[in-house]
Design a protein around this motif. Structure first.
Motif, PDB file in Angstrom:
ATOM      1  N   CYS A 114      30.698  41.593   4.950  1.00 41.58           N
ATOM      2  CA  CYS A 114      29.818  42.365   5.842  1.00 41.58           C
ATOM      3  C   CYS A 114      28.358  41.976   5.660  1.00 41.58           C
ATOM      4  N   GLU A 115      27.949  41.747   4.387  1.00 42.78           N
ATOM      5  CA  GLU A 115      26.564  41.340   4.146  1.00 42.78           C
ATOM      6  C   GLU A 115      26.282  39.972   4.755  1.00 42.78           C
ATOM      7  N   CYS A 116      27.231  39.063   4.617  1.00 42.10           N
ATOM      8  CA  CYS A 116      27.068  37.719   5.175  1.00 42.10           C
ATOM      9  C   CYS A 116      26.966  37.789   6.697  1.00 42.10           C
ATOM     10  N   VAL A 117      27.874  38.542   7.310  1.00 42.47           N
ATOM     11  CA  VAL A 117      27.851  38.694   8.772  1.00 42.47           C
ATOM     12  C   VAL A 117      26.560  39.366   9.203  1.00 42.47           C
ATOM     13  N   GLY A 118      26.131  40.380   8.446  1.00 41.68           N
ATOM     14  CA  GLY A 118      24.887  41.074   8.773  1.00 41.68           C
ATOM     15  C   GLY A 118      23.687  40.141   8.726  1.00 41.68           C
ATOM     16  N   ARG A 119      23.632  39.281   7.688  1.00 42.36           N
ATOM     17  CA  ARG A 119      22.516  38.322   7.587  1.00 42.36           C
ATOM     18  C   ARG A 119      22.527  37.344   8.753  1.00 42.36           C
ATOM     19  N   LEU A 120      23.707  36.855   9.083  1.00 47.55           N
ATOM     20  CA  LEU A 120      23.795  35.890  10.181  1.00 47.55           C
ATOM     21  C   LEU A 120      23.523  36.553  11.532  1.00 47.55           C
ATOM     22  N   ALA A 121      23.869  37.831  11.654  1.00 53.43           N
ATOM     23  CA  ALA A 121      23.638  38.541  12.915  1.00 53.43           C
ATOM     24  C   ALA A 121      22.155  38.623  13.235  1.00 53.43           C
ATOM     25  N   HIS A 122      21.294  38.646  12.204  1.00 57.60           N
ATOM     26  CA  HIS A 122      19.840  38.701  12.440  1.00 57.60           C
ATOM     27  C   HIS A 122      19.350  37.458  13.175  1.00 57.60           C
ATOM     28  N   LEU A 123      20.087  36.380  13.115  1.00 58.32           N
ATOM     29  CA  LEU A 123      19.690  35.143  13.787  1.00 58.32           C
ATOM     30  C   LEU A 123      20.079  35.133  15.266  1.00 58.32           C
ATOM     31  N   LEU A 124      20.824  36.153  15.694  1.00 61.10           N
ATOM     32  CA  LEU A 124      21.274  36.236  17.083  1.00 61.10           C
ATOM     33  C   LEU A 124      20.256  36.990  17.922  1.00 61.10           C
ATOM     34  N   LYS A 125      20.478  36.964  19.234  1.00 62.46           N
ATOM     35  CA  LYS A 125      19.654  37.776  20.133  1.00 62.46           C
ATOM     36  C   LYS A 125      19.793  39.241  19.700  1.00 62.46           C
ATOM     37  N   PRO A 126      18.756  40.050  19.813  1.00 66.23           N
ATOM     38  CA  PRO A 126      18.812  41.434  19.329  1.00 66.23           C
ATOM     39  C   PRO A 126      19.982  42.244  19.899  1.00 66.23           C
ATOM     40  N   GLU A 127      20.285  42.088  21.177  1.00 58.37           N
ATOM     41  CA  GLU A 127      21.386  42.872  21.755  1.00 58.37           C
ATOM     42  C   GLU A 127      22.750  42.422  21.199  1.00 58.37           C
ATOM     43  N   TYR A 128      22.863  41.129  20.841  1.00 54.52           N
ATOM     44  CA  TYR A 128      24.096  40.645  20.233  1.00 54.52           C
ATOM     45  C   TYR A 128      24.217  41.166  18.801  1.00 54.52           C
ATOM     46  N   ALA A 129      23.102  41.110  18.069  1.00 58.99           N
ATOM     47  CA  ALA A 129      23.101  41.605  16.694  1.00 58.99           C
ATOM     48  C   ALA A 129      23.472  43.086  16.662  1.00 58.99           C
ATOM     49  N   GLN A 130      22.935  43.855  17.627  1.00 63.18           N
ATOM     50  CA  GLN A 130      23.237  45.276  17.704  1.00 63.18           C
ATOM     51  C   GLN A 130      24.733  45.504  17.915  1.00 63.18           C
ATOM     52  N   ALA A 131      25.345  44.722  18.812  1.00 68.89           N
ATOM     53  CA  ALA A 131      26.774  44.868  19.103  1.00 68.89           C
ATOM     54  C   ALA A 131      27.612  44.526  17.878  1.00 68.89           C
ATOM     55  N   ILE A 132      27.278  43.437  17.195  1.00 67.39           N
ATOM     56  CA  ILE A 132      28.022  43.025  15.999  1.00 67.39           C
ATOM     57  C   ILE A 132      27.921  44.088  14.917  1.00 67.39           C
ATOM     58  N   ARG A 133      26.691  44.560  14.670  1.00 66.17           N
ATOM     59  CA  ARG A 133      26.509  45.565  13.623  1.00 66.17           C
ATOM     60  C   ARG A 133      27.294  46.835  13.931  1.00 66.17           C
ATOM     61  N   ALA A 134      27.204  47.301  15.171  1.00 67.11           N
ATOM     62  CA  ALA A 134      27.845  48.570  15.529  1.00 67.11           C
ATOM     63  C   ALA A 134      29.372  48.476  15.465  1.00 67.11           C
ATOM     64  N   VAL A 135      29.943  47.465  16.104  1.00 66.00           N
ATOM     65  CA  VAL A 135      31.401  47.405  16.251  1.00 66.00           C
ATOM     66  C   VAL A 135      32.079  46.742  15.059  1.00 66.00           C
ATOM     67  N   ASP A 136      31.586  45.588  14.626  1.00 66.90           N
ATOM     68  CA  ASP A 136      32.287  44.827  13.593  1.00 66.90           C
ATOM     69  C   ASP A 136      31.923  45.241  12.170  1.00 66.90           C
ATOM     70  N   ILE A 137      30.699  45.673  11.946  1.00 61.53           N
ATOM     71  CA  ILE A 137      30.306  46.057  10.589  1.00 61.53           C
ATOM     72  C   ILE A 137      30.476  47.556  10.380  1.00 61.53           C
ATOM     73  N   ASP A 138      29.949  48.356  11.311  1.00 66.19           N
ATOM     74  CA  ASP A 138      30.040  49.814  11.172  1.00 66.19           C
ATOM     75  C   ASP A 138      31.347  50.378  11.726  1.00 66.19           C
ATOM     76  N   GLU A 139      32.181  49.511  12.310  1.00 66.19           N
ATOM     77  CA  GLU A 139      33.502  49.869  12.829  1.00 66.19           C
ATOM     78  C   GLU A 139      33.460  50.976  13.884  1.00 66.19           C
ATOM     79  N   MET A 140      32.437  50.949  14.714  1.00 62.38           N
ATOM     80  CA  MET A 140      32.331  51.897  15.818  1.00 62.38           C
ATOM     81  C   MET A 140      33.233  51.419  16.955  1.00 62.38           C
ATOM     82  N   PRO A 141      33.971  52.301  17.610  1.00 60.13           N
ATOM     83  CA  PRO A 141      34.769  51.879  18.764  1.00 60.13           C
ATOM     84  C   PRO A 141      33.855  51.318  19.862  1.00 60.13           C
ATOM     85  N   VAL A 142      34.380  50.383  20.631  1.00 59.01           N
ATOM     86  CA  VAL A 142      33.583  49.759  21.693  1.00 59.01           C
ATOM     87  C   VAL A 142      33.086  50.813  22.680  1.00 59.01           C
ATOM     88  N   LYS A 143      33.927  51.779  22.976  1.00 54.22           N
ATOM     89  CA  LYS A 143      33.518  52.846  23.904  1.00 54.22           C
ATOM     90  C   LYS A 143      32.335  53.634  23.336  1.00 54.22           C
TER      91      LYS A 143
END
Length: 197
Positions: A114-143
Protein backbone atom coordinates in the motif's frame (compact mmCIF):
# COMPACT_ATOMS: atom_id res chain seq x y z
CA UNK A 1 -11.88 -63.83 -71.92
CA UNK A 2 -9.34 -61.62 -73.69
CA UNK A 3 -7.47 -58.72 -72.11
CA UNK A 4 -9.70 -56.32 -74.00
CA UNK A 5 -12.83 -57.80 -72.42
CA UNK A 6 -11.43 -57.34 -68.93
CA UNK A 7 -10.63 -53.69 -69.56
CA UNK A 8 -14.18 -53.15 -70.85
CA UNK A 9 -15.54 -54.68 -67.63
CA UNK A 10 -13.22 -52.43 -65.54
CA UNK A 11 -14.41 -49.38 -67.48
CA UNK A 12 -18.02 -50.34 -66.77
CA UNK A 13 -17.38 -50.44 -62.98
CA UNK A 14 -18.33 -47.16 -61.38
CA UNK A 15 -15.98 -46.15 -58.55
CA UNK A 16 -17.71 -44.06 -55.90
CA UNK A 17 -16.38 -40.59 -55.15
CA UNK A 18 -14.22 -40.24 -51.99
CA UNK A 19 -16.94 -38.16 -50.32
CA UNK A 20 -19.48 -40.91 -50.95
CA UNK A 21 -17.09 -43.50 -49.52
CA UNK A 22 -16.68 -41.46 -46.35
CA UNK A 23 -20.42 -40.89 -46.00
CA UNK A 24 -21.09 -44.61 -46.41
CA UNK A 25 -18.70 -45.27 -43.52
CA UNK A 26 -20.11 -42.52 -41.30
CA UNK A 27 -21.54 -44.89 -38.68
CA UNK A 28 -18.36 -46.95 -38.50
CA UNK A 29 -16.29 -43.78 -38.04
CA UNK A 30 -18.65 -42.60 -35.31
CA UNK A 31 -18.43 -45.92 -33.44
CA UNK A 32 -14.62 -45.84 -33.72
CA UNK A 33 -14.43 -42.32 -32.28
CA UNK A 34 -16.90 -43.14 -29.54
CA UNK A 35 -14.66 -46.02 -28.44
CA UNK A 36 -11.63 -43.69 -28.45
CA UNK A 37 -13.25 -40.78 -26.61
CA UNK A 38 -15.83 -42.55 -24.45
CA UNK A 39 -18.40 -39.94 -25.41
CA UNK A 40 -20.98 -39.86 -28.20
CA UNK A 41 -21.02 -36.04 -28.19
CA UNK A 42 -17.22 -35.81 -28.46
CA UNK A 43 -17.24 -38.42 -31.23
CA UNK A 44 -19.84 -36.44 -33.20
CA UNK A 45 -17.88 -33.20 -32.75
CA UNK A 46 -14.61 -34.78 -33.85
CA UNK A 47 -16.17 -36.47 -36.86
CA UNK A 48 -17.90 -33.32 -38.06
CA UNK A 49 -14.73 -31.29 -37.56
CA UNK A 50 -12.67 -33.86 -39.47
CA UNK A 51 -15.12 -33.84 -42.39
CA UNK A 52 -15.01 -30.05 -42.59
CA UNK A 53 -11.23 -29.75 -42.22
CA UNK A 54 -10.27 -32.48 -44.68
CA UNK A 55 -12.97 -32.32 -47.34
CA UNK A 56 -10.72 -30.38 -49.72
CA UNK A 57 -7.99 -33.06 -49.51
CA UNK A 58 -10.18 -35.89 -50.77
CA UNK A 59 -9.36 -35.36 -54.42
CA UNK A 60 -5.68 -36.14 -53.87
CA UNK A 61 -6.25 -39.50 -52.15
CA UNK A 62 -6.78 -42.70 -54.17
CA UNK A 63 -10.26 -44.19 -53.75
CA UNK A 64 -8.98 -47.41 -52.23
CA UNK A 65 -7.03 -45.44 -49.59
CA UNK A 66 -9.69 -43.00 -48.43
CA UNK A 67 -11.06 -45.06 -45.54
CA UNK A 68 -7.70 -46.03 -43.98
CA UNK A 69 -6.46 -42.45 -44.44
CA UNK A 70 -9.58 -41.05 -42.73
CA UNK A 71 -9.22 -43.47 -39.82
CA UNK A 72 -5.70 -42.05 -39.30
CA UNK A 73 -7.12 -38.51 -39.43
CA UNK A 74 -9.74 -39.43 -36.82
CA UNK A 75 -7.22 -41.19 -34.57
CA UNK A 76 -4.91 -38.16 -34.66
CA UNK A 77 -7.82 -35.81 -33.94
CA UNK A 78 -8.84 -37.92 -30.92
CA UNK A 79 -5.25 -37.96 -29.62
CA UNK A 80 -4.96 -34.18 -30.03
CA UNK A 81 -8.22 -33.64 -28.16
CA UNK A 82 -7.09 -35.95 -25.37
CA UNK A 83 -3.81 -34.04 -25.03
CA UNK A 84 -5.59 -30.67 -24.97
CA UNK A 85 -8.05 -31.83 -22.33
CA UNK A 86 -5.21 -33.37 -20.32
CA UNK A 87 -3.29 -30.09 -20.39
CA UNK A 88 -6.40 -28.18 -19.35
CA UNK A 89 -7.10 -30.60 -16.53
CA UNK A 90 -3.50 -30.36 -15.30
CA UNK A 91 -3.67 -26.56 -15.45
CA UNK A 92 -6.92 -26.49 -13.48
CA UNK A 93 -5.54 -28.93 -10.91
CA UNK A 94 -2.40 -26.81 -10.47
CA UNK A 95 -4.50 -23.67 -10.09
CA UNK A 96 -6.79 -25.37 -7.55
CA UNK A 97 -3.72 -26.55 -5.60
CA UNK A 98 -2.25 -23.05 -5.70
CA UNK A 99 -5.52 -21.53 -4.47
CA UNK A 100 -5.80 -24.13 -1.69
CA UNK A 101 -2.31 -23.36 -0.41
CA UNK A 102 -2.34 -19.61 -1.09
CA UNK A 103 -2.15 -17.34 1.88
CA UNK A 104 -3.06 -13.70 2.16
CA UNK A 105 -0.05 -11.41 2.41
CA UNK A 106 1.03 -10.64 5.94
CA UNK A 107 -0.02 -7.33 7.47
CA UNK A 108 3.54 -6.03 6.99
CA UNK A 109 3.57 -7.05 3.33
CA UNK A 110 0.12 -5.51 2.77
CA UNK A 111 1.27 -2.25 4.39
CA UNK A 112 4.44 -2.22 2.26
CA UNK A 113 2.45 -2.75 -0.94
CA UNK A 114 0.00 0.00 0.00
CA UNK A 115 2.85 2.40 0.80
CA UNK A 116 4.54 1.64 -2.52
CA UNK A 117 1.29 2.12 -4.45
CA UNK A 118 0.59 5.30 -2.48
CA UNK A 119 4.02 6.73 -3.34
CA UNK A 120 3.63 5.90 -7.01
CA UNK A 121 0.08 7.28 -7.06
CA UNK A 122 1.49 10.74 -6.24
CA UNK A 123 3.14 10.70 -9.67
CA UNK A 124 -0.25 10.36 -11.38
CA UNK A 125 -2.77 13.03 -12.29
CA UNK A 126 -4.52 14.18 -9.08
CA UNK A 127 -7.91 12.71 -10.03
CA UNK A 128 -6.25 9.34 -10.79
CA UNK A 129 -4.31 9.40 -7.52
CA UNK A 130 -7.55 10.16 -5.67
CA UNK A 131 -9.31 7.18 -7.29
CA UNK A 132 -6.43 4.79 -6.52
CA UNK A 133 -6.17 5.93 -2.91
CA UNK A 134 -9.92 5.72 -2.28
CA UNK A 135 -10.72 2.39 -3.96
CA UNK A 136 -7.50 0.36 -3.98
CA UNK A 137 -5.78 1.54 -0.81
CA UNK A 138 -8.67 2.57 1.45
CA UNK A 139 -10.89 -0.19 -0.03
CA UNK A 140 -13.85 2.12 -0.60
CA UNK A 141 -16.52 0.69 -2.93
CA UNK A 142 -16.56 2.32 -6.37
CA UNK A 143 -20.10 3.53 -5.75
CA UNK A 144 -19.00 5.22 -2.51
CA UNK A 145 -16.04 6.81 -4.29
CA UNK A 146 -18.38 8.07 -7.02
CA UNK A 147 -20.64 9.73 -4.46
CA UNK A 148 -17.73 11.26 -2.54
CA UNK A 149 -16.15 12.61 -5.75
CA UNK A 150 -19.47 13.83 -7.19
CA UNK A 151 -19.31 11.44 -10.15
CA UNK A 152 -21.73 8.97 -11.67
CA UNK A 153 -20.79 5.34 -10.93
CA UNK A 154 -19.93 4.73 -14.60
CA UNK A 155 -17.68 7.81 -14.76
CA UNK A 156 -15.99 6.71 -11.52
CA UNK A 157 -15.46 3.24 -13.00
CA UNK A 158 -13.85 4.69 -16.13
CA UNK A 159 -11.64 6.98 -14.05
CA UNK A 160 -10.53 4.06 -11.88
CA UNK A 161 -9.79 1.94 -14.96
CA UNK A 162 -7.63 4.71 -16.45
CA UNK A 163 -5.97 5.37 -13.09
CA UNK A 164 -5.02 1.70 -12.74
CA UNK A 165 -3.62 1.65 -16.28
CA UNK A 166 -1.52 4.75 -15.52
CA UNK A 167 -0.38 3.22 -12.22
CA UNK A 168 0.58 -0.02 -13.97
CA UNK A 169 2.83 1.95 -16.34
CA UNK A 170 4.36 3.80 -13.41
CA UNK A 171 5.02 0.56 -11.54
CA UNK A 172 6.82 -0.91 -14.57
CA UNK A 173 8.78 2.31 -15.02
CA UNK A 174 9.70 2.39 -11.35
CA UNK A 175 10.28 -1.28 -10.58
CA UNK A 176 11.35 -2.56 -13.99
CA UNK A 177 11.33 -6.33 -14.41
CA UNK A 178 10.45 -6.68 -10.74
CA UNK A 179 6.90 -5.65 -11.62
CA UNK A 180 6.67 -8.15 -14.46
CA UNK A 181 7.91 -11.12 -12.42
CA UNK A 182 6.09 -10.41 -9.17
CA UNK A 183 9.24 -9.81 -7.13
CA UNK A 184 8.37 -9.13 -3.50
CA UNK A 185 11.57 -7.23 -2.67
CA UNK A 186 10.75 -3.96 -4.39
CA UNK A 187 12.51 -0.84 -3.20
CA UNK A 188 11.04 1.39 -5.94
CA UNK A 189 14.24 3.40 -6.19
CA UNK A 190 14.41 3.69 -9.97
CA UNK A 191 11.58 6.22 -10.31
CA UNK A 192 12.52 9.89 -10.61
CA UNK A 193 16.15 9.31 -11.61
CA UNK A 194 17.07 6.72 -8.97
CA UNK A 195 15.78 8.51 -5.88
CA UNK A 196 13.20 6.97 -3.61
CA UNK A 197 9.62 7.68 -4.55
Amino acid sequence: MSGRGESEVDAAVVHPQPTEVLLENHRAFLRYLERLTGSRASAEDLLQDAFVRHLDRLTSIPDEGVVPWFYRVLRNAAIDRHRRHGAQARGLAAFAQEMATAVDPSADMHREICECVGRLAHLLKPEYAQAIRAVDIDEMPVKGFAEAAGLTPSTAGVRLFRARAALRKQVVRSCGTCAEHGCLDCSCRRASGGAGV
